[in-house]
Scaffold this motif. Structure first.
Motif, PDB file in Angstrom:
ATOM      1  N   VAL A   1      32.580  51.064  41.394  1.00 34.36           N
ATOM      2  CA  VAL A   1      32.474  52.488  41.078  1.00 34.36           C
ATOM      3  C   VAL A   1      33.849  53.138  40.942  1.00 34.36           C
ATOM      4  CG1 VAL A   1      31.709  54.727  41.989  1.00 34.36           C
ATOM      5  CG2 VAL A   1      30.193  52.752  42.101  1.00 34.36           C
ATOM      6  N   ASP A   2      34.741  52.885  41.882  1.00 36.27           N
ATOM      7  CA  ASP A   2      36.030  53.580  41.908  1.00 36.27           C
ATOM      8  C   ASP A   2      37.084  52.962  40.996  1.00 36.27           C
ATOM      9  OD1 ASP A   2      34.989  55.358  43.729  1.00 36.27           O
ATOM     10  OD2 ASP A   2      35.875  54.385  45.472  1.00 36.27           O
ATOM     11  N   TYR A   3      36.999  51.656  40.739  1.00 40.26           N
ATOM     12  CA  TYR A   3      38.063  50.980  40.001  1.00 40.26           C
ATOM     13  C   TYR A   3      37.588  50.234  38.763  1.00 40.26           C
ATOM     14  CZ  TYR A   3      40.571  52.225  44.158  1.00 40.26           C
ATOM     15  OH  TYR A   3      41.117  52.947  45.189  1.00 40.26           O
ATOM     16  N   GLY A   4      36.284  50.219  38.517  1.00 41.22           N
ATOM     17  CA  GLY A   4      35.761  49.582  37.319  1.00 41.22           C
ATOM     18  C   GLY A   4      35.828  48.065  37.326  1.00 41.22           C
ATOM     19  N   ILE A   5      35.976  47.487  38.507  1.00 42.52           N
ATOM     20  CA  ILE A   5      36.054  46.027  38.632  1.00 42.52           C
ATOM     21  C   ILE A   5      34.657  45.511  38.961  1.00 42.52           C
ATOM     22  CG2 ILE A   5      37.065  44.103  39.910  1.00 42.52           C
ATOM     23  CD1 ILE A   5      39.457  46.006  40.508  1.00 42.52           C
ATOM     24  N   ARG A   6      34.067  44.798  38.042  1.00 41.52           N
ATOM     25  CA  ARG A   6      32.697  44.293  38.228  1.00 41.52           C
ATOM     26  C   ARG A   6      32.728  42.840  38.696  1.00 41.52           C
ATOM     27  NH1 ARG A   6      31.114  49.093  37.984  1.00 41.52           N
ATOM     28  NH2 ARG A   6      30.878  50.146  36.023  1.00 41.52           N
ATOM     29  N   GLY A   7      31.740  42.461  39.467  1.00 38.59           N
ATOM     30  CA  GLY A   7      31.578  41.071  39.873  1.00 38.59           C
ATOM     31  C   GLY A   7      32.488  40.628  41.012  1.00 38.59           C
ATOM     32  N   PHE A   8      33.008  41.572  41.792  1.00 41.61           N
ATOM     33  CA  PHE A   8      33.866  41.208  42.921  1.00 41.61           C
ATOM     34  C   PHE A   8      33.035  40.486  43.979  1.00 41.61           C
ATOM     35  CE2 PHE A   8      35.703  42.112  47.111  1.00 41.61           C
ATOM     36  CZ  PHE A   8      37.000  41.662  46.927  1.00 41.61           C
ATOM     37  N   ALA A   9      33.457  39.295  44.346  1.00 33.55           N
ATOM     38  CA  ALA A   9      32.766  38.522  45.375  1.00 33.55           C
ATOM     39  C   ALA A   9      33.777  37.609  46.051  1.00 33.55           C
ATOM     40  CB  ALA A   9      31.644  37.697  44.765  1.00 33.55           C
ATOM     41  N   LEU A  10      33.546  37.334  47.304  1.00 32.74           N
ATOM     42  CA  LEU A  10      34.416  36.448  48.073  1.00 32.74           C
ATOM     43  C   LEU A  10      33.683  35.155  48.400  1.00 32.74           C
ATOM     44  CD1 LEU A  10      35.909  38.992  50.611  1.00 32.74           C
ATOM     45  CD2 LEU A  10      37.063  37.952  48.682  1.00 32.74           C
TER      46      LEU A  10
ATOM     47  N   PRO B   1      39.068  50.855  51.202  1.00 27.15           N
ATOM     48  CA  PRO B   1      39.750  52.160  51.276  1.00 27.15           C
ATOM     49  C   PRO B   1      41.135  52.078  51.918  1.00 27.15           C
ATOM     50  CG  PRO B   1      37.456  52.414  51.878  1.00 27.15           C
ATOM     51  CD  PRO B   1      37.719  50.925  51.780  1.00 27.15           C
ATOM     52  N   GLY B   2      41.292  51.285  52.945  1.00 27.98           N
ATOM     53  CA  GLY B   2      42.599  51.141  53.592  1.00 27.98           C
ATOM     54  C   GLY B   2      43.605  50.462  52.696  1.00 27.98           C
ATOM     55  N   ARG B   3      43.158  49.471  51.942  1.00 29.30           N
ATOM     56  CA  ARG B   3      44.056  48.776  51.020  1.00 29.30           C
ATOM     57  C   ARG B   3      44.471  49.708  49.881  1.00 29.30           C
ATOM     58  NH1 ARG B   3      42.508  45.850  54.805  1.00 29.30           N
ATOM     59  NH2 ARG B   3      42.961  43.628  54.874  1.00 29.30           N
ATOM     60  N   ALA B   4      43.534  50.508  49.400  1.00 29.36           N
ATOM     61  CA  ALA B   4      43.852  51.473  48.341  1.00 29.36           C
ATOM     62  C   ALA B   4      44.834  52.526  48.845  1.00 29.36           C
ATOM     63  CB  ALA B   4      42.572  52.124  47.824  1.00 29.36           C
TER      64      ALA B   4
ATOM     65  N   VAL C   1      48.314  36.475  49.384  1.00 30.69           N
ATOM     66  CA  VAL C   1      47.321  37.291  48.691  1.00 30.69           C
ATOM     67  C   VAL C   1      45.908  37.121  49.248  1.00 30.69           C
ATOM     68  CG1 VAL C   1      46.896  35.632  46.852  1.00 30.69           C
ATOM     69  CG2 VAL C   1      46.581  38.031  46.410  1.00 30.69           C
ATOM     70  N   GLY C   2      45.576  35.953  49.717  1.00 31.20           N
ATOM     71  CA  GLY C   2      44.243  35.721  50.266  1.00 31.20           C
ATOM     72  C   GLY C   2      43.183  35.567  49.181  1.00 31.20           C
ATOM     73  N   ALA C   3      41.982  35.311  49.615  1.00 29.86           N
ATOM     74  CA  ALA C   3      40.878  35.035  48.685  1.00 29.86           C
ATOM     75  C   ALA C   3      40.463  36.258  47.888  1.00 29.86           C
ATOM     76  CB  ALA C   3      39.677  34.498  49.459  1.00 29.86           C
ATOM     77  N   SER C   4      40.713  37.451  48.409  1.00 32.66           N
ATOM     78  CA  SER C   4      40.244  38.660  47.736  1.00 32.66           C
ATOM     79  C   SER C   4      41.160  39.129  46.617  1.00 32.66           C
ATOM     80  CB  SER C   4      40.086  39.798  48.738  1.00 32.66           C
ATOM     81  OG  SER C   4      41.360  40.213  49.219  1.00 32.66           O
ATOM     82  N   CYS C   5      42.440  38.816  46.715  1.00 32.29           N
ATOM     83  CA  CYS C   5      43.423  39.267  45.721  1.00 32.29           C
ATOM     84  C   CYS C   5      43.361  40.797  45.579  1.00 32.29           C
ATOM     85  CB  CYS C   5      43.151  38.566  44.393  1.00 32.29           C
ATOM     86  SG  CYS C   5      44.497  38.646  43.212  1.00 32.29           S
ATOM     87  N   ILE C   6      43.118  41.479  46.699  1.00 37.13           N
ATOM     88  CA  ILE C   6      42.770  42.900  46.652  1.00 37.13           C
ATOM     89  C   ILE C   6      43.902  43.794  46.170  1.00 37.13           C
ATOM     90  CG2 ILE C   6      43.262  43.434  49.076  1.00 37.13           C
ATOM     91  CD1 ILE C   6      40.213  44.623  47.069  1.00 37.13           C
ATOM     92  N   TYR C   7      45.124  43.576  46.639  1.00 36.57           N
ATOM     93  CA  TYR C   7      46.216  44.454  46.203  1.00 36.57           C
ATOM     94  C   TYR C   7      46.486  44.334  44.704  1.00 36.57           C
ATOM     95  CZ  TYR C   7      47.181  45.579  51.086  1.00 36.57           C
ATOM     96  OH  TYR C   7      47.082  46.019  52.368  1.00 36.57           O
ATOM     97  N   PRO C   8      46.606  43.123  44.158  1.00 36.89           N
ATOM     98  CA  PRO C   8      46.787  43.042  42.703  1.00 36.89           C
ATOM     99  C   PRO C   8      45.615  43.627  41.907  1.00 36.89           C
ATOM    100  CG  PRO C   8      47.506  41.006  43.729  1.00 36.89           C
ATOM    101  CD  PRO C   8      46.827  41.815  44.794  1.00 36.89           C
ATOM    102  N   LEU C   9      44.400  43.405  42.368  1.00 38.68           N
ATOM    103  CA  LEU C   9      43.247  43.961  41.658  1.00 38.68           C
ATOM    104  C   LEU C   9      43.292  45.482  41.630  1.00 38.68           C
ATOM    105  CD1 LEU C   9      40.301  41.713  42.916  1.00 38.68           C
ATOM    106  CD2 LEU C   9      41.175  41.874  40.578  1.00 38.68           C
ATOM    107  N   LEU C  10      43.498  46.081  42.795  1.00 36.39           N
ATOM    108  CA  LEU C  10      43.503  47.545  42.869  1.00 36.39           C
ATOM    109  C   LEU C  10      44.739  48.141  42.199  1.00 36.39           C
ATOM    110  CD1 LEU C  10      42.250  48.156  46.530  1.00 36.39           C
ATOM    111  CD2 LEU C  10      40.925  48.153  44.406  1.00 36.39           C
TER     112      LEU C  10
END
Length: 86
Positions: free
Chosen positions: A12-21, A31-34, A65-74
């Motif tokens: 919803v907030d970033y338009g990234i579909r299919g995020f799964a770990l 929210p904390g990473r953002a 980066v870890g499995a989520s790759c959250i910082y680069p994605l966001l």
């Protein structure tokens, strides 16, 4: 449940579909990473005449980066930044 919440927030907030770990991986609190990326954006803006620099010329380094790759994605979704991750 936390994974489903994160997937919904990211979609919803970033338009990234299919995020799964993968099973058994840590699930980051989005929210904390953002917020962390927004603080970095504010610091960069202070050196850029008040405007947040956008686009791939801004490069981030995410060590562990870890499995989520959250910082680069966001960071890419929100600001168009590019990242090197290890």
């Amino acid at each position: 449940a936390v994974g489903a919440l994160n997937a919904a927030l990211i979609a919803v907030d970033y338009g990234i579909r299919g995020f799964a770990l993968p099973d058994g991986r840590l699930c980051p609190a989005v929210p904390g990473r953002a917020d962390y990326l927004h603080v970095i954006a504010d610091l960069l803006a202070a050196d850029n005449g008040g405007g947040v620099p956008r686009g791939p010329a801004v490069r981030g380094l995410d060590i562990g980066v870890g499995a989520s790759c959250i910082y680069p994605l966001l960071g890419h979704a929100e600001y168009g930044w590019s990242f090197v991750a290890s």
